[in-house]
Design a protein around this motif. Structure first.
Motif, short mmCIF file in Angstrom:
data_model
loop_
_atom_site.label_atom_id
_atom_site.label_comp_id
_atom_site.label_asym_id
_atom_site.label_seq_id
_atom_site.Cartn_x
_atom_site.Cartn_y
_atom_site.Cartn_z
N ALA A 56 -3.43 20.38 6.66
CA ALA A 56 -2.83 19.12 6.06
C ALA A 56 -4.05 18.12 6.06
CB ALA A 56 -1.63 19.09 7.62
N ALA A 57 -5.50 18.61 6.51
CA ALA A 57 -6.45 17.75 6.10
C ALA A 57 -6.24 17.18 4.15
CB ALA A 57 -7.70 18.19 6.18
N LEU A 101 -3.41 14.33 4.04
CA LEU A 101 -3.80 13.59 4.93
C LEU A 101 -5.24 11.94 4.28
CD1 LEU A 101 -5.16 13.98 8.68
CD2 LEU A 101 -5.61 11.18 7.45
N SER A 102 -6.04 13.61 3.61
CA SER A 102 -7.06 12.15 2.81
C SER A 102 -6.22 11.72 1.82
CB SER A 102 -7.95 13.09 2.10
OG SER A 102 -8.83 13.39 3.44
N GLN A 112 0.65 -1.23 0.14
CA GLN A 112 -0.34 -0.31 0.00
C GLN A 112 0.77 0.79 0.26
OE1 GLN A 112 -2.47 -0.82 2.85
NE2 GLN A 112 -2.79 -3.01 2.91
N MET A 170 5.38 8.79 3.17
CA MET A 170 5.24 10.16 3.52
C MET A 170 5.91 11.46 2.74
SD MET A 170 2.58 9.68 6.61
CE MET A 170 2.54 8.20 6.80
N TYR A 196 -3.28 11.04 1.58
CA TYR A 196 -2.70 9.87 1.80
C TYR A 196 -3.09 8.86 2.29
CZ TYR A 196 -0.19 6.41 5.26
OH TYR A 196 0.33 5.02 5.58
N GLN A 197 -4.45 8.90 2.71
CA GLN A 197 -5.70 7.68 3.18
C GLN A 197 -6.14 6.93 2.11
OE1 GLN A 197 -8.52 9.63 5.78
NE2 GLN A 197 -10.18 8.29 5.39
#
Ligand code: NA
Ligand code: NA
Lengths: 604, 313
Positions: A217-218, A221-222, A48, A130, A224-225
């Motif tokens: 950063a949201a 983060l999304s 992943q 990351m 990345y998710q």
């Protein structure tokens, strides 16, 4: 030589290596698991995270080849040379600044992660992977700056200054409340000037979080998710399989088989073209590759059977959109991921609706009509001896869907492993048995796949940032209340849903539509008592139409490039097909059993 | 200046008791400070528990109600309450040990930047399988779901002669439907909600381990509250925790009853089989101590349980 020269670039090397790892690790797992009970420690997690590297550096490769999706060139293709030049400059400069902002937001996210590092396995921390995000966005920003149409000193200055400007701006104002409208105006202009879709989506997500004073950063983060979602590695791997088939003689072998099966008349050729395009699109992820791989083969066949050129182009262009409902198409897998429906349930659910759509295209779309065509050659009848020979020649290609779907439904592979198995199967049969792709060809397929997926993944990630804002602001809940107050029952909702999706499909990029609209619309559909599997099929059937509706319809662009026709000519040629497909969509919407019957028979 | 905000995420379903308790807590918060923006994100709409921890770290969420899976991302020693199979025999034992360890545990969370407002439970983990099984050896021929993120747990299972299949939570349902796995450890409530029991229609009536959770908020958002607000939120949190714990106890039986009505078979181990399970646990503990659970925390739990059982008799 050309392939080697391209490989000399580090972004291609990194992305292709990540993809190769994503291919090999699951295969090793399949072998190790029955033998020793346990595979490699945390192999799925590694795979992943390799996807994150693939996405960022694949996008860089796509940028280099000018393959990042935009909604057409817009003002950057205007007649007035000055307007054209300035539109191009604005699109690139704006994209460079936005990439700088995204890089800064990503860096904030990575720093938060470093304070509490989380091991993937063997002491390797997640944040190592990351780092690909801030680094990738910075490099993308620099590339956009470098592409500015200006003198060398200007370009060097732009390469450094524009991303830096975005970075500093984001750093300065993160967490504060900024007005939305200046961003909205700027971003709309960017879209019209031909900037890549991902920068506009990412910019919009940032602007929306800014308007609420929420942390930027949201957005990364999304991103990345979604990139490290456990089901996601299936996307690049199935795409790799499709790309390999697309560049060997597989298409020709299947074409021979289908024309032998159905005969060379109007009916036979049209049926062969529709079925072949659908199956090929399912395998290649529906990104227009089908038109490139099969267009050159099918159009002459159709014209030989008596189709006027325009109707032939219409059929190939529209049939190439039909595979979306057939396993293992990329949008089908995407929907399963976003809606949290088992992938194999969706695979079974799509089969009957796919056949219904082919029926509507051919019968309602009028592609079986004889009429004014002048027959060039007498039609050949179905020839079963020839079909047998052709089937034998195409046996490895015919078995590919069996490998893909069989390993999944048979229960010895996860979706990721099944995709890896299919990709390996494609590579091995086409290189060792057919000897039609050599080592250099394999490398090129890896790089091309990374480029396609990198572009898609960036759009997906940014779209998920946008979705996360909608959730964050509590919009889905309000949407449910509003829609339920306006539409009294399930049937009015279904009609309204289809009209809405028709409009959205015309304006939105396909993958962005799945990521943004499914979380928004699925809860509403559930509130009306619609099955999530049926909703998914309705949604995907609408996407098939979206491939054909301007201005965002991808197939129109591919077809126009492939057949050397203007966009307008292609759009007119698919009009009857698009109408027929819309009627098919309505039929599928109103008859839920088409989607739910097969999965229920299989006990899912 | 910006309005005060409190955004709480959870995997619990919308309109469930957990969700309603969180809404009640928000009312208390808003009343105490006279306004503010309070939002609860149920159904995992802000992502899984690890994602929620990340969203708290970047300041997008101010709090979360979550199980040990997410909590140990912040403080690993919390695993002691959930990762020790057959250690606890009843909710009374769980409550006793948790109450003993609570002050130190809450201090550890505070050091990591989080304030614990409430402790809750989500039921017992039991084994769901396609074929009936009662003895530990019955499971040796089955392929077991194991969470992909936990390589050490898989290592331990393998050494005891079991076959773990590392997968993601999202893969459980298709994997059991297709026969890739034959057995799943799950709480009855989760098995009911995800339909796992439709395929794995045998449940072993054995409380393997409790699922423990907590409602936490970031220290930053806590410090932004006035002392009066903090007081009101603390009280509301304690009340919500008590309600949630009471519900979890009922929920196990209710979920089992609901599944039994729809065809679930419940298999109860006899005395000899129970003895075999306890023997298995004894063999497991040395491997868990110091690896999955810090040795000192492990010993602490064992010590508290000894005290509790001595006092009870
Ligand atoms: Na998966
Ligand atoms: Na479109």
């Amino acid at each position: 030589m050309k392939a080697l020269a391209r490989l000399a670039s580090f972004d291609a090397v990194l992305a292709a290596t990540a993809l190769a790892l994503m291919l090999l690790l699951p295969l090793i797992e399949i072998v190790l698991r029955p033998l020793f009970g346990v595979g490699i420690a945390n192999a799925p997690s590694f795979v992943q995270h390799a996807g994150l590297v693939l996405a960022m550096f694949g996008a860089l490769v796509a940028e280099r080849g000018n393959h990042l999706t935009s909604l057409g060139a817009g003002f950057a293709a205007a007649h007035d040379p000055r307007l054209r030049r300035w539109a191009g400059r604005y699109a690139r400069a704006g994209s460079a600044v936005l990439c700088g902002m995204l890089a800064q937001a990503s860096a904030t996210f990575v720093v938060a992660e470093m304070e509490m590092p989380r091991d993937i396995a063997h002491g390797i921390a997640g944040w190592w992977f990351m780092l690909a995000m801030p680094l990738g966005f910075l490099l993308l920003g620099a590339r956009f700056g470098w592409r500015l149409e200006a003198g060398l000193p200007w370009r060097i200055a732009a390469l450094l200054a524009l991303p830096a400007l975005g970075w500093l701006f984001a750093q300065q104002y993160d967490g504060q409340m900024l007005a939305l409208w200046p961003f909205a105006v700027g971003l709309l202009l960017l879209l019209l000037c031909g900037a890549p879709v991902f920068t506009v989506l990412g910019g919009l997500a940032l602007a929306l979080f800014w308007s609420e004073g929420q942390p930027l950063a949201a957005v990364p983060l999304s991103h990345y998710q979604i990139t490290v979602n456990p089901s996601l590695p299936a996307l690049p791997l199935f795409t790799l399989a499709g790309l390999v088939f697309a560049r060997t003689g597989a298409a020709a072998r299947l074409g021979t088989l289908f024309t032998a099966l159905f005969g060379g008349g109007v009916l036979g050729t049209a049926l062969a073209a529709a079925v072949l395009c659908s199956c090929f699109t399912a395998l290649t992820g529906g990104s227009g590759v089908t038109i490139l791989a099969l267009g050159g083969l099918l159009l002459p066949l159709l014209m030989k059977a008596g189709f006027p050129e325009r109707r032939g182009i219409g059929l190939v262009t529209s049939a190439s959109a039909l595979g979306v409902l057939l396993a293992p198409s990329v949008p089908l897998i995407m929907y399963a991921i976003i809606a949290r429906v088992p992938i194999n349930t969706m695979f079974l659910a799509g089969i009957l609706p796919a056949l219904v759509m082919i029926f509507f295209l051919l019968v309602v779309g009028g592609f079986l009509r004889r009429g004014e065509q002048t027959v060039v050659a007498p039609p050949s009848r179905p020839d079963f001896a020839a079909a047998r020979r052709a089937a034998w020649a195409a046996k490895w290609e015919i078995l590919a869907p069996v490998v893909a779907v069989g390993s999944l439904v048979g229960g010895f592979a996860t979706p990721t492993e099944s995709a890896a198995l299919t990709a390996a199967y494609a590579l091995l049969t086409q290189s060792l048995l057919h000897r039609e792709i050599d080592f250099r060809g394999v490398l090129r397929a890896l790089v091309d796949c990374a480029q396609v997926i990198g572009g898609i993944m960036l759009i997906l990630g940014m779209a998920l940032g946008l979705t996360n804002f909608l959730v964050d602001a509590g919009i889905p809940d309000r949407a449910i209340d509003w829609v339920q107050s306006v539409l009294p029952n399930k049937w009015t909702f279904l009609i309204a849903l289809n009209l809405f999706l028709l409009l959205a499909g015309a304006l939105m990029e396909i993958y962005a539509a799945i990521v943004v609209l499914v979380p928004l619309l699925l809860p509403i559909a559930l509130a009306y008592g619609i099955d999530p599997v049926h909703f998914g099929i309705i949604f995907l059937a609408n996407l098939e139409l979206a491939y054909l509706t301007p201005p965002s319809g991808m197939n129109l662009y591919f077809s126009s490039a492939m057949f050397g026709k203007s966009l307008r000519e292609v759009a007119v040629s698919v009009l009857p097909a698009a109408l027929a497909i819309f009627l098919g969509v309505l039929t599928i919407s109103l008859l839920p059993f088409l989607a739910t019957w097969l999965p229920s028979v299989a006990g899912f | 200046a910006q309005e005060q905000q409190l955004r709480i995420g959870t995997l619990a379903p919308k309109n469930s008791l957990y969700h309603r308790q969180l809404m009640g807590l928000g009312e208390a918060w808003r009343k105490a400070q006279g306004g503010g923006r309070y939002l609860v994100y149920p159904d995992g709409s802000q992502g899984g528990e690890t994602d929620m921890v990340r969203r708290m770290r970047i300041g997008q969420l101010q709090g979360a109600l979550m199980s040990v899976v997410g909590l140990r991302e912040i403080e690993p020693s919390i695993a002691a309450l959930q990762a020790m199979p057959l250690m606890f025999r009843s909710w009374e034992e769980v409550d006793y040990v948790r109450e003993k360890m609570r002050p130190a545990m809450e201090k550890k969370f505070l050091d990591q930047g989080f304030v614990v407002l409430a402790w809750g439970d989500a039921g017992w983990v039991r084994f769901f399988s396609k074929k009936p099984a009662r003895h530990p050896d019955d499971y040796k021929s089955m392929k077991f779901f194991a969470w992909g993120g936990e390589s050490e747990q898989q290592e331990i299972m393998k050494r005891l002669g079991y076959t773990p299949v590392p997968l993601e939570t999202a893969d459980i349902l298709p994997a059991i439907q297709t026969g890739m796995i034959d057995a799943v450890p799950s709480t009855p409530y989760f098995a009911l909600a995800t339909q796992i029991y439709n395929t794995a229609d045998n449940m072993l009536d054995l409380n393997w381990a409790p699922i423990v959770g907590a409602l936490i908020v970031t220290k930053k958002s806590w410090d932004a509250m006035s002392p009066a607000t903090q007081q009101a939120v603390r009280e509301a949190g304690a009340k919500a925790g008590a309600e949630i714990r009471a519900q979890a106890r009922k929920e196990v039986d209710e979920a089992v009853a609901a599944m039994q009505k729809r065809g679930l078979t419940v298999n109860t181990p006899d005395a000899a089989q129970m003895q075999a399970w306890n023997a298995l646990a004894e063999r497991l503990y040395p491997q868990i101590r110091g690896r999955l659970v810090p040795a000192a925390t492990f010993d602490e739990v064992v010590g508290h349980l000894k005290d509790f059982r001595a006092g009870k008799r």
